[in-house]
Enzyme design. Structure first.
Site, PDB file in Angstrom:
ATOM      1  N   ASP A 129      57.577  37.981  37.782  1.00 30.24           N
ATOM      2  CA  ASP A 129      56.427  38.839  38.069  1.00 30.24           C
ATOM      3  C   ASP A 129      55.905  38.531  39.473  1.00 30.24           C
ATOM      4  O   ASP A 129      55.373  37.449  39.730  1.00 30.24           O
ATOM      5  CB  ASP A 129      55.322  38.600  37.033  1.00 30.24           C
ATOM      6  CG  ASP A 129      54.200  39.626  37.103  1.00 30.24           C
ATOM      7  OD1 ASP A 129      54.069  40.296  38.139  1.00 30.24           O
ATOM      8  OD2 ASP A 129      53.453  39.741  36.115  1.00 30.24           O
ATOM      9  N   HIS A 168      56.849  42.304  36.061  1.00 33.36           N
ATOM     10  CA  HIS A 168      55.527  42.533  35.476  1.00 33.36           C
ATOM     11  C   HIS A 168      55.582  43.462  34.269  1.00 33.36           C
ATOM     12  O   HIS A 168      54.778  43.333  33.345  1.00 33.36           O
ATOM     13  CB  HIS A 168      54.589  43.114  36.538  1.00 33.36           C
ATOM     14  CG  HIS A 168      53.189  43.332  36.041  1.00 33.36           C
ATOM     15  ND1 HIS A 168      52.381  42.293  35.653  1.00 33.36           N
ATOM     16  CD2 HIS A 168      52.471  44.475  35.844  1.00 33.36           C
ATOM     17  CE1 HIS A 168      51.208  42.777  35.242  1.00 33.36           C
ATOM     18  NE2 HIS A 168      51.244  44.092  35.350  1.00 33.36           N
ATOM     19  N   SER A 176      47.810  42.894  31.790  1.00 29.97           N
ATOM     20  CA  SER A 176      47.738  43.290  33.198  1.00 29.97           C
ATOM     21  C   SER A 176      46.281  43.411  33.632  1.00 29.97           C
ATOM     22  O   SER A 176      45.506  42.466  33.486  1.00 29.97           O
ATOM     23  CB  SER A 176      48.521  44.594  33.397  1.00 29.97           C
ATOM     24  OG  SER A 176      48.648  44.917  34.757  1.00 29.97           O
TER      25      SER A 176
END
Length: 373
Positions: free
Chosen positions: A319, A352, A145
């Protein structure tokens, strides 16, 4: 404080990319496994916005880490082979110097006097920690991330310091949707009267009378959780199921659906566990990061400046925060730079957050890649 936590002192002053410098700063980190005599088995993990350096349990701290199922003997990131390091981001309140830390020049917390933070600063601070461990070149750099963006900065700023890279659900630059969401999160915090222009109580505990942006942090967390998962998962888990009448709030417009209750529970667990100013600084740093700055305005050219041998790039089709096409962009750029790149596109419904939830799929990809190094 974790007994497993260690600290790396940063050079003083430590210059920041966007101006200013920190004096007496440090970053927190934890390690697992043993460093080989040749110091060639080090694997560094850079985290998302909110996690600490406690990625996995250890004898010094047996509590489960945020990537517990991924790291350990015989797991995908096998600590019988790898010396694993996880660094808490500079600017985070999980042990590293951050806006809640004491400014040695004044003896008071930095608060909004903390210098503007960039992910390049996060990368440089992590590099100091690695260097102080006597490691000149990482066998592998893993970025998840926001940490994936910090990892790209690390490789751009310190060429030759990384042999292989695992990019997990990240981006070479923030796209408008991600910027918009983070902007709303920051606005929710800043507009909460309890934020008090950054002068809220730093250690509110459970005090009801504390000056603290509880509502702003709650909304920020809820917005985050909504974007971390996919519409597919929301539909599958909650549909339009309502709470039982005795579970509903009595006031008008109160929580009525299960999905609302789920978001509220997430927010309550988060609100007073992360410093609001640190959240603001790291969130803005994520928006500012742009690989194109290193490629004369071109993301592709910026990525082509990264010199590594091998890479694994993982993305998730669901995502919405870091779309799959951005993972493809990273993979193509690293490939053009000369790396042997594996690209894995997963169909996990978790969006995500899949790298924290769909451990089986990520373990297969990451463990397989590391097994071939």
């Amino acid at each position: 404080m974790s007994d497993a936590r260690r600290y790396a002192d940063l050079p003083s002053p430590f210059p920041m990319k966007r101006g200013g410098a920190l004096a007496g700063a440090r970053v927190a980190y934890e390690t697992w496994g043993a460093l080989a005599p040749a110091r060639d088995n080090a694997l560094l993990i850079l985290t998302g916005l909110s996690p600490s350096a406690h990625a996995a349990s250890s004898p010094d701290d047996p509590s489960p880490g945020w990537w517990e199922a991924m790291i350990g003997p015989g797991k995908a990131i096998d600590t019988d082979r790898w010396f694993v390091i996880c660094v808490n981001s500079l600017g985070s309140d999980k042990g590293s110097t951050c806006p809640a830390s004491t400014n040695p020049a004044t003896g008071e917390p930095y608060r909004l006097d903390f210098p503007e933070l960039s992910l390049e600063d996060v990368a440089n601070a992590a590099h100091v920690a690695v260097s102080q461990l006597g490691i000149d070149r990482l066998a592998c750099l893993v970025g998840c991330s926001m940490g994936g963006m910090s990892a790209l900065a690390y490789m751009l700023l310190h060429p030759g310091s990384v042999r292989a890279h695992i990019s997990v659900d990240t981006a070479p630059q923030a796209q408008p949707f991600a910027i918009a969401i983070r902007s709303l999160q920051r606005e929710a915090i800043r507009l909460d009267p309890g934020w008090a222009r950054g002068t809220y109580d730093l250690h509110p505990g459970d005090r009801a009378d504390a000056t603290y942006p509880d509502a702003g942090m709650s909304i920020a967390r809820k917005l985050g959780v909504i974007t971390y998962r996919s519409a597919m998962e929301w539909n599958g888990r909650f549909a339009r199921i309502r709470l039982d009448s005795d579970q509903r709030e009595e006031h008008p417009f109160g929580v009525e659906f299960q999905v609302e209750s789920y978001l509220q529970a997430h927010a309550e667990r988060f609100v007073r566990t992360f410093d609001p100013n640190s959240y603001l600084y790291l969130s803005r740093a994520s928006d500012w990061f742009d690989v194109a700055e290193y490629g004369h305005g071109s993301v592709r050219e910026g990525l082509r400046r990264i010199c590594i041998e091998q890479a694994l790039v993982i993305g998730v089709s669901t995502d919405i925060l870091f779309p799959l096409e951005q993972q493809e962009q990273i993979a193509e750029g690293l490939r053009e730079a000369g790396a042997d790149v594996e690209f894995v596109a997963l169909d996990s419904p978790q969006g995500h957050d899949a790298f924290l939830v769909d451990i089986e799929s990520y373990s297969r990809a990451i463990g397989g890649f590391l097994g071939r190094l």
